[in-house]
Scaffold this active site. Structure first.
Site, PDB file in Angstrom:
ATOM      1  CG  ASP A 455     -31.420 -26.763 -11.663  1.00 47.26           C
ATOM      2  OD1 ASP A 455     -30.414 -27.257 -12.199  1.00 47.26           O
ATOM      3  OD2 ASP A 455     -31.708 -26.944 -10.460  1.00 47.26           O
ATOM      4  CD  GLU A 458     -29.208 -31.822 -16.188  1.00 53.76           C
ATOM      5  OE1 GLU A 458     -30.293 -32.018 -15.618  1.00 53.76           O
ATOM      6  OE2 GLU A 458     -28.523 -30.811 -15.999  1.00 53.76           O
TER       7      GLU A 458
END
Ligand SMILES: *[C@@H]1O[C@H](CO)[C@@H](O)[C@H](O)[C@H]1NC(C)=O
Ligand SMILES: *[C@@H]1O[C@H](CO)[C@@H](O)[C@H](O)[C@H]1NC(C)=O
Ligand SMILES: *[C@@H]1O[C@H](CO)[C@@H](O)[C@H](O)[C@H]1NC(C)=O
Ligand SMILES: *[C@@H]1O[C@H](CO)[C@@H](O)[C@H](O)[C@H]1NC(C)=O
Ligand SMILES: CC(=O)N[C@H]1CO[C@H](CO)[C@@H](O)[C@@H]1O
Length: 860
Positions: A455, A458
């Protein structure tokens, strides 16, 4: 002056002319948040017409400032044939309004395959995306299905489909820019039907009404019109006659993709090179297969990945987690995988678990394994950098090995994530992969997890840039910034000027999730020696080789239920078929009705996980009334019964680049009514799913392309002329239909045969041990092809398989007798033309063959 002349033309009092021209205006002033004035526009030598439809320039309206047809660009000064295509030389003699124009470009046109054209510019030494693509062949394809023409000045490129003459690309509609930090290329599109271009929250079919899609990996709960977690510069476009082509821009820099109603599209990238592929299909499925030939086909998932997964943030303890598992068992609801979000960690630190509240975690995992269930936990890339030296190996060792991202001064960049201040591993460095593996391995010795959920990759940062901000320079403040949420590259991530092994973060930001997935996948291979299970939030082309994806932090609301279908379909065409949204929604609290409907739809996500946020009401199937619980259990069981079929679809994705969840238009490309459908979808070629997506409904309207369909549950037939049909949909039912002519294997092994009007059907089954690496490649599998050649006999070959029951849908007359390999079989014939019978026939071991002749005899 040119622009004055153009102004006169555009101001001609012919409203039709102006209407046409409006849709063909290419934005000369795409900068955000700027209200363009006439002076500013003229300074760029462009035409200015203020338009009431647009409030500001850029983003999503008719541009006020736009190029003239003769706007200066490059000139093609030479073009010559080569063994593999052509090389050309482009020169620019007039500067653009962005700094550092690259005046001389080399153009390389590669006729790589009959259905694949590759165009690139190898001249200047610049950053290129480090993903593996096929080696350029030595000679040109012998029979290309495309032609490439050039316009000398201003330079333009025209690609046509040979067979129909359809113009697939025409880049002469607007000037080509190629400056150090601003590359721009526009093209006309043959239709307004365009798909792909993830990751965005939108309909499956993109809107071409001045719609700019920005790509820059970003942690944000999905909303319309913003850049989200992943970046996929690929589109599929329909032509006339049901033909389709695809386009892949192999570029990882921040970019805008602007769609406009001409229809036309503009690529606007702030780095890298122009390197793109055109895939000629000609049908949509072939386009995807050709795209995946370039970026890589998805991995074959481990069999248990198909099962039902349960997760939430906020289980608070391992005993609480364990109770959920036990309750699922008590109610007999299938569950293959239990997950934990960050609460299992000690102070949110990777590779630790909370030895107080999660003290029983190792026992829970052992218990799961004893019940043939599996465990997956989350990991975030941010590694705490502020613990006493010597107390946290991941940081101490990582620092020693120099594997973290540095700031532009060469010091480890400090960001902030769940554990507080953190460093970020630089996954572009192979040493980081070794360090990551060692961390995973030693954690696996304590908690023998089966898969990993990556997770926040980015990468997400609670600071903009770093603890110390970012320097002011041309990487942080490029001459042009795409329409990124927050307005700057550094927003909620690390500084663009941060240093990584292979390049600056500016160039490889969008690859962070891909590179972390690659490191995680290879570590899991080594640790478990089985097919790795990895789910990643951030993704980039070729991701499917390493991981699946979930649709991020969606909310428990009806709208999010509906938009999960376009999300799922888009990722299927992007080569990441292991995809699903959080069933019942992540943020916010669900209602019972929403959760039942979501579980029904979620049973048909290729990846099926119920996941909830912290402090929301429980939403496991066990948390609801008996009626709701039973409805959920039924549909999960239905999913489980379809595993043989689903697994076979994943095999085809892995081997041939097919979709698993398939848009209707892929199977019915000649039926334009299917082009916009994203409230229904198919599994593979033949199983049509029509879920209820609104509250308070006991029916649902579905579109049925022309032909014969069967209700999957009953075998009732339905003949459609290509029409919308009202279907009963009480709360405990999801509508499923089987297209004529298919054979679906379900488990325990039953064949469901839906006969076509001519009495034909076919289907297949891929079967292996479900976990060994590369079974197909190593020939350790059974592949069985079923055909019904006439209504009277069915012939199959099988291995390692026991067929127990067979149902035929659409047997118009009751047979007098049924024989299976010459043995008479008792059968049941129902009024709705369904015949059903038991057989027990099987073989053991791969490569053994079972032949099954089924004879339905009678007066037909
Ligand atoms: C390409 O676009 C230019 C500019 O709009 C136009 O004049 C030309 O006719 C187009 N070429 C083709 C083959 O469509
Ligand atoms: C463990 O759980 C208790 C009770 O929920 C909570 O107060 C405590 O903060 C938790 N401990 C940690 C380390 O999270
Ligand atoms: C980051 O800094 C460390 C320590 O000086 C160094 O070992 C490493 O090579 C640097 N990494 C990059 C990508 O510059
Ligand atoms: C099945 O029916 C056919 C005629 O319909 C007959 O010829 C055949 O002998 C029957 N077979 C058996 C096993 O009864
Ligand atoms: C269920 C839902 O709303 N899904 C959306 C969640 O966000 C993704 C983007 O990450 C969209 O593509 C989905 O449609």
């Amino acid at each position: 002056k040119t622009f004055l002349l153009a102004l006169l033309i555009f101001k001609a009092p012919n409203s039709l002319l102006i209407d046409i021209l409006i849709s063909w205006r290419f934005d000369c002033y795409p900068e955000r948040g700027v209200v363009v004035t006439e002076e500013m526009c003229h300074a760029r030598n462009c035409c200015f017409i203020q338009n009431s439809q647009a409030k500001t320039s850029g983003r999503n309206g008719v541009p006020w400032c736009f190029y003239t047809p003769e706007y200066p660009s490059y000139e093609l000064v030479s073009i010559t044939d080569t063994e593999i295509g052509k090389v050309g030389k482009l020169l620019r003699n007039k500067k653009t309004y962005y700094p550092k124009d690259i005046d001389a470009l080399q153009l390389e046109v590669l006729y790589e395959e009959d259905n694949r054209l590759h165009i690139t510019d190898p001249a200047e030494k610049r950053y290129e995306v480090p993903i593996d693509v096929p080696v350029v062949p030595k000679t040109a394809s012998s029979n290309p299905s495309y032609t490439v023409d050039f316009i000398k000045e201003p330079f333009g490129l025209i690609v046509k489909r040979t067979q129909t003459g359809t113009v697939l690309l025409n880049t002469s509609i607007a000037p080509l820019f190629y400056a150090d930090q601003f590359l721009q290329m526009s093209t006309s599109l043959p239709s307004r039907f365009i798909y792909g271009l993830g990751e965005h929250r939108s309909n499956f079919l993109h809107d071409v009404q001045w719609n700019t899609l920005t790509m820059w990996a970003r942690d944000v709960p999905p909303m319309e019109l913003t850049n989200l977690y992943g970046v996929h510069p690929f589109y599929l476009s329909m032509e006339s006659d049901g033909m389709a082509h695809g386009f892949f821009m192999l570029n990882s820099n921040a970019m805008d993709v602007a769609l406009q109603p001409a229809p036309a599209l503009t690529w606007r990238m702030i780095g890298g090179i122009l390197d793109f592929y055109v895939f000629l299909g000609p049908d949509p499925s072939s386009v995807i297969a050709q795209y995946l030939d370039v970026v890589g086909k998805p991995a074959m998932p481990i069999y248990w990945a198909l099962g039902y997964h349960l997760c939430r943030w906020g289980y608070k303890s391992s005993d609480k987690t364990w109770n959920v598992v036990k309750e699922m068992r008590n109610y007999g609801i299938p569950q293959d995988v239990q997950w934990n979000d960050i609460d299992y960690m000690d102070r949110a630190l990777d590779f630790t678990y909370d030895t107080m509240n999660f003290s029983t975690l190792p026992d829970l995992v052992k218990d799961l394994h004893k019940h043939d269930q599996h465990y997956v936990m989350i990991l975030d890339p941010g590694i705490s950098n502020s613990l006493p030296s010597g107390s946290y190996w991941p940081f101490d060792e990582g620092k020693k090995r120099g594997i973290f991202i540095n700031d532009s001064n060469g010091d480890i960049l400090t960001g902030k994530v769940w554990p507080g201040l953190t460093a970020f591993p630089d996954f572009s460095n192979p040493d980081t992969h070794e360090w990551w593996y060692q961390n995973l391995k030693s954690f696996h010795e304590k908690v023998p997890f089966d898969g990993v959920w990556i997770d926040m990759n980015e990468p997400s940062n609670f600071f903009d840039g770093s603890l110390n901000g970012c320097p002011e320079n041309e990487l942080e403040n490029p001459p042009y910034t795409p329409g990124i949420l927050g307005g700057t590259l550094k927003t909620k991530t690390v500084c663009a000027s941060a240093r990584q092994k292979i390049s600056t973060h500016y160039n490889i930001h969008n690859l962070y999730g891909l590179m972390e997935a690659k490191a995680t996948e290879s570590a899991l291979r080594k640790i478990t020696d089985k097919r790795p299970f990895v789910i990643s939030r951030s993704t980039f082309p070729s991701q499917g080789k390493y991981s699946g994806h979930w649709l991020g932090d969606n909310r428990s609301q009806w709208k999010d239920l509906a938009t999960s279908i376009p999300g799922m379909l888009t990722f299927n065409i992007l080569g990441i078929p292991l995809i699903g949204a959080d069933i019942c929604g992540f943020g916010g609290s669900t209602t019972e009705e929403l959760c039942v409907r979501w579980t029904q739809l979620g049973a048909f996500y290729p990846f099926s996980r119920n996941h909830n946020s912290i402090d929301e009401q429980d939403q496991e199937p066990t948390a609801f009334s008996p009626a709701a619980r039973i409805a959920m259990k039924e549909v999960i069981l239905l999913r489980y019964s379809l595993f043989p079929h689903l697994y076979t679809l994943f095999h085809h994705a892995h081997i041939s680049g097919h979709t698993v969840a398939t848009p209707l238009l892929f199977q019915f490309p000649n039926d334009e009514k299917t082009y916009g459908i994203d409230k229904q979808f198919l599994w593979g070629k033949s199983l049509l799913v029509t879920p209820v997506l609104e509250a308070g409904q006991d029916y649902v309207v579905g579109y049925f392309p022309k032909g014969l369909w069967y209700d999957f549950h009953t075998g009732d037939s339905l003949v459609s002329s290509g029409e919308e049909i009202n279907l009963q949909a009480p709360i405990d039912k999801i509508n499923l239909h089987l297209r004529e002519g298919s054979i679906i294997p379900t488990q325990p092994l039953n064949l469901i045969v839906s006969l076509s009007e001519d009495g034909l059907a076919k289907g297949d089954l891929y079967w292996d041990d479900g976990e060994t690496l590369d079974t197909y490649e190593k020939d350790q599998y059974a592949y069985i092809y079923f055909t019904v050649e006439q209504v009277l006999h069915n012939h199959e070959e099988a291995a390692y398989i026991t067929v127990e029951t067979v149902s035929f849908y659409g047997v118009k007359v009751e047979p007098e007798n049924v024989t299976v390999n010459s043995q008479e079989a008792a059968f049941t014939y129902r009024d709705n033309q369904v015949i059903y019978f038991n057989i027990v026939l099987g073989t053991t071991g791969y490569k053994s063959v079972m032949i099954l002749y089924i004879l339905l005899s009678g007066e037909f």
